[in-house]
Design a protein around this motif. Structure first.
Motif, short mmCIF file in Angstrom:
data_model
loop_
_atom_site.label_atom_id
_atom_site.label_comp_id
_atom_site.label_asym_id
_atom_site.label_seq_id
_atom_site.Cartn_x
_atom_site.Cartn_y
_atom_site.Cartn_z
N GLY A 108 8.07 -7.44 -17.80
CA GLY A 108 8.04 -7.26 -16.35
C GLY A 108 6.63 -7.22 -15.81
N PHE A 109 5.73 -6.55 -16.53
CA PHE A 109 4.33 -6.48 -16.11
C PHE A 109 3.64 -7.84 -16.18
N SER A 110 4.17 -8.74 -17.00
CA SER A 110 3.54 -10.05 -17.15
C SER A 110 3.83 -10.97 -15.96
N ARG A 111 4.76 -10.59 -15.11
CA ARG A 111 5.10 -11.38 -13.92
C ARG A 111 5.03 -10.46 -12.71
N SER A 112 4.15 -10.76 -11.76
CA SER A 112 3.96 -9.86 -10.61
C SER A 112 5.23 -9.69 -9.80
N GLU A 113 6.07 -10.76 -9.73
CA GLU A 113 7.29 -10.64 -8.95
C GLU A 113 8.35 -9.78 -9.64
N TRP A 114 8.16 -9.53 -10.92
CA TRP A 114 9.09 -8.67 -11.67
C TRP A 114 8.62 -7.23 -11.73
N THR A 115 7.35 -6.98 -11.41
CA THR A 115 6.78 -5.65 -11.54
C THR A 115 7.26 -4.76 -10.40
N VAL A 116 7.87 -3.61 -10.75
CA VAL A 116 8.27 -2.63 -9.74
C VAL A 116 7.07 -1.76 -9.44
N ALA A 117 6.52 -1.92 -8.25
CA ALA A 117 5.31 -1.19 -7.88
C ALA A 117 5.38 -0.80 -6.40
N HIS A 118 4.69 0.27 -6.06
CA HIS A 118 4.66 0.76 -4.68
C HIS A 118 3.22 1.04 -4.27
N VAL A 119 3.03 1.26 -2.99
CA VAL A 119 1.69 1.49 -2.45
C VAL A 119 1.29 2.94 -2.69
N MET A 120 0.04 3.15 -3.08
CA MET A 120 -0.51 4.49 -3.21
C MET A 120 -1.28 4.83 -1.93
N PRO A 121 -0.72 5.65 -1.06
CA PRO A 121 -1.44 6.02 0.17
C PRO A 121 -2.62 6.92 -0.15
N SER A 122 -3.59 6.92 0.75
CA SER A 122 -4.72 7.84 0.59
C SER A 122 -4.36 9.14 1.29
N ALA A 123 -3.48 9.91 0.64
CA ALA A 123 -2.92 11.11 1.27
C ALA A 123 -3.96 12.18 1.54
N ASP A 124 -4.96 12.28 0.66
CA ASP A 124 -5.98 13.32 0.80
C ASP A 124 -7.37 12.75 1.03
N GLY A 125 -7.47 11.45 1.20
CA GLY A 125 -8.76 10.82 1.43
C GLY A 125 -9.63 10.68 0.20
N LEU A 126 -9.08 10.98 -0.97
CA LEU A 126 -9.87 10.93 -2.20
C LEU A 126 -9.67 9.63 -2.98
N THR A 127 -8.66 8.85 -2.60
CA THR A 127 -8.39 7.59 -3.29
C THR A 127 -8.41 6.44 -2.28
N ALA A 128 -8.72 5.26 -2.77
CA ALA A 128 -8.73 4.08 -1.90
C ALA A 128 -7.29 3.71 -1.53
N ALA A 129 -7.06 3.44 -0.27
CA ALA A 129 -5.72 3.09 0.20
C ALA A 129 -5.32 1.71 -0.31
N GLY A 130 -4.03 1.53 -0.58
CA GLY A 130 -3.52 0.23 -0.97
C GLY A 130 -3.48 -0.04 -2.45
N ARG A 131 -3.85 0.92 -3.27
CA ARG A 131 -3.77 0.71 -4.73
C ARG A 131 -2.31 0.73 -5.17
N PRO A 132 -1.96 -0.05 -6.20
CA PRO A 132 -0.57 -0.06 -6.66
C PRO A 132 -0.22 1.19 -7.47
N VAL A 133 0.99 1.66 -7.29
CA VAL A 133 1.58 2.67 -8.16
C VAL A 133 2.61 1.94 -9.01
N TYR A 134 2.38 1.85 -10.30
CA TYR A 134 3.26 1.07 -11.17
C TYR A 134 4.50 1.89 -11.52
N THR A 135 5.46 1.86 -10.61
CA THR A 135 6.69 2.64 -10.74
C THR A 135 7.45 2.28 -12.01
#
Length: 230
Positions: A108-135
Protein backbone atom coordinates in the motif's frame (compact mmCIF):
# COMPACT_ATOMS: atom_id res chain seq x y z
CA UNK A 1 -5.25 -22.52 24.31
CA UNK A 2 -7.31 -22.15 21.12
CA UNK A 3 -10.55 -21.78 23.10
CA UNK A 4 -8.99 -19.18 25.42
CA UNK A 5 -7.50 -17.22 22.53
CA UNK A 6 -10.75 -17.25 20.56
CA UNK A 7 -12.60 -16.20 23.71
CA UNK A 8 -10.39 -13.11 24.15
CA UNK A 9 -10.23 -12.19 20.46
CA UNK A 10 -13.70 -10.54 20.28
CA UNK A 11 -12.79 -8.34 23.27
CA UNK A 12 -9.55 -7.23 21.60
CA UNK A 13 -11.31 -6.47 18.33
CA UNK A 14 -14.19 -4.65 20.01
CA UNK A 15 -11.90 -2.45 22.15
CA UNK A 16 -9.73 -1.58 19.14
CA UNK A 17 -12.59 -0.78 16.77
CA UNK A 18 -14.47 1.20 19.42
CA UNK A 19 -11.39 3.31 20.13
CA UNK A 20 -10.90 3.92 16.40
CA UNK A 21 -14.55 4.98 16.04
CA UNK A 22 -14.49 7.36 19.02
CA UNK A 23 -11.18 8.95 17.98
CA UNK A 24 -12.23 9.23 14.34
CA UNK A 25 -15.42 11.04 15.36
CA UNK A 26 -13.59 13.31 17.82
CA UNK A 27 -10.76 14.21 15.44
CA UNK A 28 -12.63 14.30 12.09
CA UNK A 29 -9.42 13.77 10.06
CA UNK A 30 -8.96 15.24 6.59
CA UNK A 31 -7.71 12.88 3.88
CA UNK A 32 -4.23 13.78 2.69
CA UNK A 33 -5.23 13.40 -0.96
CA UNK A 34 -7.81 16.20 -0.50
CA UNK A 35 -5.27 18.79 0.69
CA UNK A 36 -2.80 20.02 -1.97
CA UNK A 37 0.26 20.42 0.27
CA UNK A 38 -0.21 17.05 1.90
CA UNK A 39 -0.99 15.33 -1.40
CA UNK A 40 2.21 16.71 -2.91
CA UNK A 41 4.30 15.38 -0.03
CA UNK A 42 2.56 12.02 -0.28
CA UNK A 43 3.50 11.67 -3.95
CA UNK A 44 7.17 12.42 -3.27
CA UNK A 45 7.40 9.56 -0.75
CA UNK A 46 10.05 7.02 -1.95
CA UNK A 47 8.19 3.99 -3.33
CA UNK A 48 11.02 1.75 -4.52
CA UNK A 49 12.09 0.76 -1.01
CA UNK A 50 8.58 -0.39 -0.19
CA UNK A 51 8.50 -2.63 -3.24
CA UNK A 52 11.73 -4.27 -2.09
CA UNK A 53 10.30 -4.65 1.42
CA UNK A 54 7.11 -6.18 0.01
CA UNK A 55 9.05 -8.81 -1.92
CA UNK A 56 11.20 -9.69 1.11
CA UNK A 57 8.18 -9.94 3.41
CA UNK A 58 6.29 -12.17 0.97
CA UNK A 59 9.31 -14.50 0.88
CA UNK A 60 9.45 -14.56 4.69
CA UNK A 61 5.72 -15.22 4.87
CA UNK A 62 6.08 -18.11 2.41
CA UNK A 63 8.94 -19.56 4.47
CA UNK A 64 6.80 -19.57 7.62
CA UNK A 65 3.81 -21.08 5.78
CA UNK A 66 5.95 -23.92 4.42
CA UNK A 67 7.43 -24.50 7.86
CA UNK A 68 3.96 -24.60 9.38
CA UNK A 69 2.75 -27.11 6.80
CA UNK A 70 5.82 -29.30 7.28
CA UNK A 71 5.44 -29.23 11.07
CA UNK A 72 1.78 -30.15 10.95
CA UNK A 73 2.10 -32.88 8.33
CA UNK A 74 5.14 -34.39 10.02
CA UNK A 75 3.27 -34.75 13.30
CA UNK A 76 -0.18 -35.55 11.90
CA UNK A 77 0.09 -39.29 12.53
CA UNK A 78 1.25 -38.80 16.11
CA UNK A 79 -0.97 -35.83 16.97
CA UNK A 80 -2.64 -37.72 19.80
CA UNK A 81 0.75 -38.28 21.43
CA UNK A 82 1.82 -34.62 21.25
CA UNK A 83 -0.37 -32.56 23.58
CA UNK A 84 1.34 -29.26 22.70
CA UNK A 85 1.18 -29.63 18.92
CA UNK A 86 -1.01 -26.57 18.45
CA UNK A 87 1.28 -24.34 20.51
CA UNK A 88 4.24 -25.52 18.43
CA UNK A 89 2.42 -24.64 15.22
CA UNK A 90 1.10 -21.35 16.60
CA UNK A 91 4.36 -19.32 16.33
CA UNK A 92 4.78 -20.16 12.64
CA UNK A 93 1.15 -19.32 11.95
CA UNK A 94 1.40 -15.99 13.77
CA UNK A 95 4.68 -15.07 12.06
CA UNK A 96 3.19 -15.88 8.65
CA UNK A 97 0.17 -13.73 9.47
CA UNK A 98 2.34 -10.87 10.70
CA UNK A 99 4.57 -10.94 7.62
CA UNK A 100 1.47 -11.07 5.40
CA UNK A 101 -0.01 -7.98 7.07
CA UNK A 102 3.32 -6.17 6.80
CA UNK A 103 3.63 -7.09 3.12
CA UNK A 104 0.12 -5.76 2.47
CA UNK A 105 0.93 -2.48 4.23
CA UNK A 106 4.24 -2.10 2.39
CA UNK A 107 2.51 -2.71 -0.91
CA UNK A 108 0.00 0.00 0.00
CA UNK A 109 2.83 2.40 0.79
CA UNK A 110 4.35 1.70 -2.62
CA UNK A 111 1.33 3.30 -4.34
CA UNK A 112 0.26 6.78 -3.21
CA UNK A 113 -3.36 6.14 -4.22
CA UNK A 114 -3.43 3.07 -1.96
CA UNK A 115 -1.84 4.77 1.05
CA UNK A 116 -4.32 5.65 3.82
CA UNK A 117 -3.08 9.00 5.07
CA UNK A 118 -4.52 12.15 6.63
CA UNK A 119 -3.43 15.74 7.13
CA UNK A 120 -1.43 16.66 10.22
CA UNK A 121 -2.72 20.07 11.36
CA UNK A 122 -0.41 22.47 13.15
CA UNK A 123 -2.53 22.28 16.30
CA UNK A 124 0.07 23.86 18.58
CA UNK A 125 2.17 25.75 16.05
CA UNK A 126 5.15 23.44 16.60
CA UNK A 127 4.82 21.41 13.40
CA UNK A 128 4.57 22.42 9.76
CA UNK A 129 0.99 22.30 8.49
CA UNK A 130 0.08 19.83 5.76
CA UNK A 131 2.39 16.96 6.69
CA UNK A 132 0.95 13.48 6.11
CA UNK A 133 -0.16 11.26 8.98
CA UNK A 134 0.31 7.71 7.72
CA UNK A 135 -2.86 6.22 9.19
CA UNK A 136 -2.23 2.90 7.47
CA UNK A 137 0.86 2.43 9.66
CA UNK A 138 -1.27 2.71 12.81
CA UNK A 139 -3.81 0.27 11.37
CA UNK A 140 -1.04 -2.24 10.69
CA UNK A 141 0.19 -1.83 14.28
CA UNK A 142 -3.32 -2.56 15.53
CA UNK A 143 -3.05 -6.04 13.99
CA UNK A 144 0.63 -6.88 14.41
CA UNK A 145 1.16 -5.57 17.93
CA UNK A 146 -1.29 -8.14 19.39
CA UNK A 147 0.50 -10.84 17.39
CA UNK A 148 3.83 -9.77 18.91
CA UNK A 149 2.28 -9.84 22.37
CA UNK A 150 1.10 -13.43 21.87
CA UNK A 151 4.47 -14.47 20.45
CA UNK A 152 6.45 -12.93 23.30
CA UNK A 153 4.06 -13.44 26.22
CA UNK A 154 2.47 -16.80 25.45
CA UNK A 155 4.78 -18.57 23.00
CA UNK A 156 8.11 -17.45 24.50
CA UNK A 157 7.39 -16.88 28.18
CA UNK A 158 4.48 -19.28 28.57
CA UNK A 159 2.19 -16.73 30.20
CA UNK A 160 -1.59 -17.39 30.07
CA UNK A 161 -3.70 -15.38 27.65
CA UNK A 162 -5.48 -13.75 30.60
CA UNK A 163 -2.20 -12.02 31.57
CA UNK A 164 -1.58 -10.88 28.01
CA UNK A 165 -5.04 -9.44 27.40
CA UNK A 166 -4.85 -6.25 29.48
CA UNK A 167 -1.51 -4.83 28.25
CA UNK A 168 -2.48 -5.85 24.71
CA UNK A 169 -5.71 -3.85 24.82
CA UNK A 170 -4.04 -0.92 26.60
CA UNK A 171 -1.29 -0.82 23.95
CA UNK A 172 -3.73 -0.86 21.05
CA UNK A 173 -5.70 1.97 22.63
CA UNK A 174 -2.71 4.23 23.25
CA UNK A 175 -1.41 3.61 19.71
CA UNK A 176 -4.74 4.92 18.38
CA UNK A 177 -4.54 7.85 20.80
CA UNK A 178 -1.11 8.68 19.33
CA UNK A 179 -2.67 8.71 15.86
CA UNK A 180 -5.46 10.99 17.07
CA UNK A 181 -2.90 13.33 18.64
CA UNK A 182 -1.24 13.83 15.26
CA UNK A 183 -4.51 14.26 13.34
CA UNK A 184 -6.44 16.61 15.66
CA UNK A 185 -6.58 20.37 15.10
CA UNK A 186 -6.99 21.03 18.83
CA UNK A 187 -3.78 21.79 20.70
CA UNK A 188 -5.37 20.95 24.06
CA UNK A 189 -6.66 17.57 22.85
CA UNK A 190 -3.30 16.80 21.24
CA UNK A 191 -1.29 17.22 24.44
CA UNK A 192 -3.94 15.52 26.54
CA UNK A 193 -3.78 12.46 24.29
CA UNK A 194 0.02 12.48 24.39
CA UNK A 195 0.02 12.57 28.21
CA UNK A 196 -2.55 9.78 28.44
CA UNK A 197 -0.60 7.71 25.93
CA UNK A 198 2.59 7.96 27.99
CA UNK A 199 0.68 6.92 31.12
CA UNK A 200 -0.86 3.93 29.31
CA UNK A 201 2.54 2.99 27.91
CA UNK A 202 3.94 2.87 31.45
CA UNK A 203 0.95 0.81 32.64
CA UNK A 204 1.37 -1.75 29.83
CA UNK A 205 5.14 -1.89 30.41
CA UNK A 206 4.67 -2.76 34.09
CA UNK A 207 2.36 -5.61 33.08
CA UNK A 208 4.90 -6.92 30.59
CA UNK A 209 7.70 -6.79 33.14
CA UNK A 210 5.42 -8.93 35.28
CA UNK A 211 5.53 -11.62 32.58
CA UNK A 212 9.30 -11.84 32.95
CA UNK A 213 9.12 -11.92 36.75
CA UNK A 214 6.53 -14.69 36.74
CA UNK A 215 8.47 -16.65 34.14
CA UNK A 216 11.65 -16.45 36.21
CA UNK A 217 9.78 -17.43 39.38
CA UNK A 218 8.00 -20.40 37.78
CA UNK A 219 10.83 -21.74 35.60
CA UNK A 220 12.92 -24.68 36.87
CA UNK A 221 16.16 -23.71 38.57
CA UNK A 222 18.17 -25.73 36.03
CA UNK A 223 16.65 -23.86 33.09
CA UNK A 224 19.50 -22.81 30.78
CA UNK A 225 18.64 -19.12 30.54
CA UNK A 226 18.44 -18.81 34.32
CA UNK A 227 21.85 -20.45 34.68
CA UNK A 228 23.33 -17.92 32.25
CA UNK A 229 21.62 -15.03 34.06
CA UNK A 230 22.93 -16.29 37.39
Amino acid sequence: MAATLLGQLPLWIFATLLTWAVCWFAVAPVYCQDEPTCAKQLKTYPRYYHLVSTAALIAMCGHEVMGLIATYMGAQQTQALIPHLKSRCLPSFLLALMFGVLATAERGFSRSEWTVAHVMPSADGLTAAGRPVYTMQYMEWGINVPILFILSGYCSLGRPISEISRPLVVTNIYVIFCWAATATDSGLLKWLLIAVSFAMYAWASVDMLGWVSEFERAAPRDFSSLQVAG
